[in-house]
Design an enzyme around this catalytic site. Structure first.
Site, PDB file in Angstrom:
ATOM      1  N   HIS A   1      54.356  34.133  38.928  1.00 19.74           N
ATOM      2  CA  HIS A   1      52.937  34.420  39.189  1.00 19.74           C
ATOM      3  C   HIS A   1      52.493  35.773  38.604  1.00 19.74           C
ATOM      4  CE1 HIS A   1      54.318  36.776  42.707  1.00 19.74           C
ATOM      5  NE2 HIS A   1      53.158  37.367  42.653  1.00 19.74           N
TER       6      HIS A   1
ATOM      7  N   LYS B   1      51.589  50.694  48.330  1.00 20.88           N
ATOM      8  CA  LYS B   1      51.671  49.477  47.517  1.00 20.88           C
ATOM      9  C   LYS B   1      51.306  49.882  46.101  1.00 20.88           C
ATOM     10  CE  LYS B   1      50.587  44.811  46.715  1.00 20.88           C
ATOM     11  NZ  LYS B   1      51.766  44.110  46.285  1.00 20.88           N
TER      12      LYS B   1
ATOM     13  N   HIS C   1      59.882  38.968  38.107  1.00 11.89           N
ATOM     14  CA  HIS C   1      58.664  39.769  37.971  1.00 11.89           C
ATOM     15  C   HIS C   1      58.872  41.064  37.156  1.00 11.89           C
ATOM     16  CE1 HIS C   1      57.354  36.861  40.743  1.00 11.89           C
ATOM     17  NE2 HIS C   1      57.645  37.489  41.872  1.00 11.89           N
TER      18      HIS C   1
HETATM   19  C1  BG6 Z   1      57.281  37.059  45.364  1.00 11.51           C
HETATM   20  C2  BG6 Z   1      58.432  37.559  46.184  1.00 11.51           C
HETATM   21  O1  BG6 Z   1      57.753  36.329  44.263  1.00 11.51           O
HETATM   22  O2  BG6 Z   1      56.503  38.160  44.903  1.00 11.51           O
HETATM   23  C3  BG6 Z   1      57.905  38.355  47.361  1.00 11.51           C
HETATM   24  O3  BG6 Z   1      59.219  36.472  46.644  1.00 11.51           O
HETATM   25  C4  BG6 Z   1      56.998  39.471  46.881  1.00 11.51           C
HETATM   26  O4  BG6 Z   1      58.984  38.900  48.125  1.00 11.51           O
HETATM   27  C5  BG6 Z   1      55.929  38.943  45.938  1.00 11.51           C
HETATM   28  O5  BG6 Z   1      56.398  40.057  48.026  1.00 11.51           O
HETATM   29  C6  BG6 Z   1      55.180  40.102  45.293  1.00 11.51           C
HETATM   30  O6  BG6 Z   1      54.055  39.617  44.613  1.00 11.51           O
HETATM   31  P1  BG6 Z   1      52.779  40.554  44.391  1.00 11.51           P
HETATM   32  O7  BG6 Z   1      51.883  39.721  43.528  1.00 11.51           O
HETATM   33  O8  BG6 Z   1      52.218  40.844  45.741  1.00 11.51           O
HETATM   34  O9  BG6 Z   1      53.284  41.806  43.715  1.00 11.51           O
END
Ligand code: BG6
Length: 510
Positions: free
Chosen positions: A197, A364, A259
């Site tokens: 994502h 964050k 990610h």
């Molecule tokens: C997910 C993880 O793929 O990504 C989560 O499993 C994490 O643990 C999340 O919190 C983070 O996504 P974003 O978009 O909030 O940075």
């Protein structure tokens, strides 16, 4: 490796996808309610769904169409990113049909095929199909095998059949290879859409544009001018109700090979010859494969693991990670990881990439910070300034989406005083984008057959290859070397040490 042909739609005006059926496995689950349906809604609201379209909602325990539609509507009201227009929502949900199927019961997949074909005939969708597996990963293969056996995934007569899966793609190198090999027995690589994502985020996609649509960055984007690169994904949230998944996963598996490596590969890849899926994905895979594979000894030296203890983040009290529901009371699972990696190629030899990510931290923040080398000659040495601050280019993904350049400037006044200042571009100042789930682009791309933003098997394996030494070394080390940090803090002290020993430090929040 097979990729689809170059896709003009990304660059030009968007067109409507081909007629198709959209089959969601796990239709009663959280992912469908929270992200998939709100994204389909946003596509419907912007007239980007096919004219001839149906949604087949598959669950192991079937419900009536009305019950499923009600539940999806409730989810939409809760998770929509824009005000819900009832007429648009109604039109979308009327396309949904509930069907029960369970891979343990092969006959249920034969029925699924029959009913899907009937629906396709009624709705004139022409037989194009997208199968979205919004299920736990252990269901990927059993479902795909049944889809293969019943012929539902077979492409013929110009009709496309696509399979969408979500991370995690395996839990280590061996399991990722096995998953890819098994999937490739059922479908071709060009039919598989592996979603990360992060690639749905505008700022992440913009890394390519920043680098390759501007002439000024690329000449300095290398070891001659860059000192090092920092990639940070800090989260405030703790593990919450995901204890059972997280305790067997940990921060490294959960975030790094997917990610953080998406960010790394976009920042570090060579310029692709063309903006098409084959060229872009090949360069990404190349650079991931060039990450130095560390010995277990080096892996221990170049990594920090932390686990959070109770604390306060704003007004929220967070308890010790080990007290989380479904977490072992003596768990050694890391909720924070910091790594030092090197990329063995001409562009990056000797330039460290420092990566860090953790849960239950004070802020964050998701960003890539590129630190440039010091000016070669300290001409201002005889002034009150004997050490200039280095230049940073920061690509900020969250919370403020934008790009920031930090450079030195003269403070007004009779003496030469120099200070670091920031030049900031924020998306929201320039563009009025409707808030999105981040999944619209990805789902739309699946429907038009553009896999540029999806992970190819070789990239997934290259990512696991790079993190495998850390997994192996930590497994042997057990609790040894694992640090603790307080919830709401900046993470374990060792993460600072990791950079300090190289004479560097993490970028502080501006
Ligand atoms: C997910 C993880 O793929 O990504 C989560 O499993 C994490 O643990 C999340 O919190 C983070 O996504 P974003 O978009 O909030 O940075």
């Amino acid at each position: 490796m097979t990729d689809v042909a170059p896709h003009p739609d990304r660059l030009s005006n968007q067109r409507k996808p081909d007629p198709c059926s959209f089959v969601i496995f796990g239709v009663t689950g959280d992912l469908t309610h929270r992200l998939v349906i709100p994204a389909l809604y946003n596509l419907a609201a912007t007239d980007l769904l096919p004219d001839k379209f149906c949604v087949v909602g598959v669950a192991r325990k079937g419900t009536s169409n009305d019950a499923l539609r009600d539940s999806l509507m409730k989810g939409l009201r809760q998770f929509a990113t824009r005000p819900v227009d009832d007429a648009v929502a109604k039109r979308l949900l009327e396309c949904v049909t509930s069907i029960e199927a369970n891979p343990r019961d092969p006959a249920s997949f034969d029925r699924l095929r029959e009913r899907t074909e009937k629906l396709e005939a009624n709705r004139s969708t022409g037989g194009n199909r997208l199968f979205y597996l919004a299920t736990p990963p252990d269901a990927f293969l059993p479902i795909s095998r049944e889809l293969g056996r019943t012929g539902l995934l077979k492409e013929d007569g110009g009709r496309w059949r696509r399979l969408v899966i979500e991370k995690p793609f395996g839990t280590d190198l061996a399991s990722a290879k096995a998953l890819n090999a098994e999937l490739l027995k059922i479908v071709d690589e060009h039919q598989i859409y592996r979603i990360d994502h992060y690639l749905g985020k505008e700022t992440v996609q913009n890394i390519l544009v920043l680098r390759f649509a501007n002439g000024m960055f690329e000449p300095i984007w290398n070891r001659n001018h860059i000192d090092h690169i920092q990639i940070t994904v800090d989260e405030k949230l703790g593990v919450g109700h995901r204890g059972s998944f997280y305790d067997s996963t940990g921060a490294l598996r959960d975030m790094v090979p997917n990610h953080l490596f998406q960010l790394l590969s976009l920042v570090a890849m060579e310029p692709p010859a063309r903006f098409d899926a084959h060229a872009v994905r090949s360069e990404k895979a190349e650079v991931l494969a060039a990450i130095q594979t560390q010995s277990e000894e080096d892996a221990l030296r170049n990594s920090i693991r932390g686990q959070y203890l109770g604390g306060k983040i704003g007004d929220t009290v967070i308890e010790d990670y080990r007290k989380t529901e479904d977490v072992e009371p003596d768990s050694t699972t890391e909720t924070y990881v910091a790594l030092k990696l090197n990329i063995d190629n001409w562009r990056w030899a000797g330039i460290p990439f420092y990566l860090r990510t953790g849960k239950a931290l004070g802020t964050k923040r998701t960003e890539v910070a590129i630190k440039f080398k010091q000016a070669p000659f300290a001409m201002f040495r005889c002034t009150p300034v004997d050490r200039l601050s280095q230049n940073y280019l920061v690509i900020s993904v969250e919370p403020a989406e934008g790009i920031m350049l930090q450079f030195n400037t003269k403070v007004p006044g009779p003496t030469i005083t120099i200070d670091g200042v920031e030049m900031k571009f924020r998306y929201k100042d320039y563009f009025k984008a409707e808030p999105s789930t981040g999944y619209e682009t990805l789902i739309y791309d699946c429907m038009i057959g553009d896999n540029i933003l999806f992970q190819r098997a070789d990239s997934v394996e290259a990512g696991w290859q790079a993190v495998q030494p850390f997994l192996d070394a930590w497994k042997k080390a057990g609790a040894k070397g694992r640090e603790f940090y307080k919830a709401g803090s900046e993470g374990p002290a060792g993460a600072d040490e990791l950079l300090k020993r190289d004479g560097r430090s993490w970028r502080k929040l501006g």
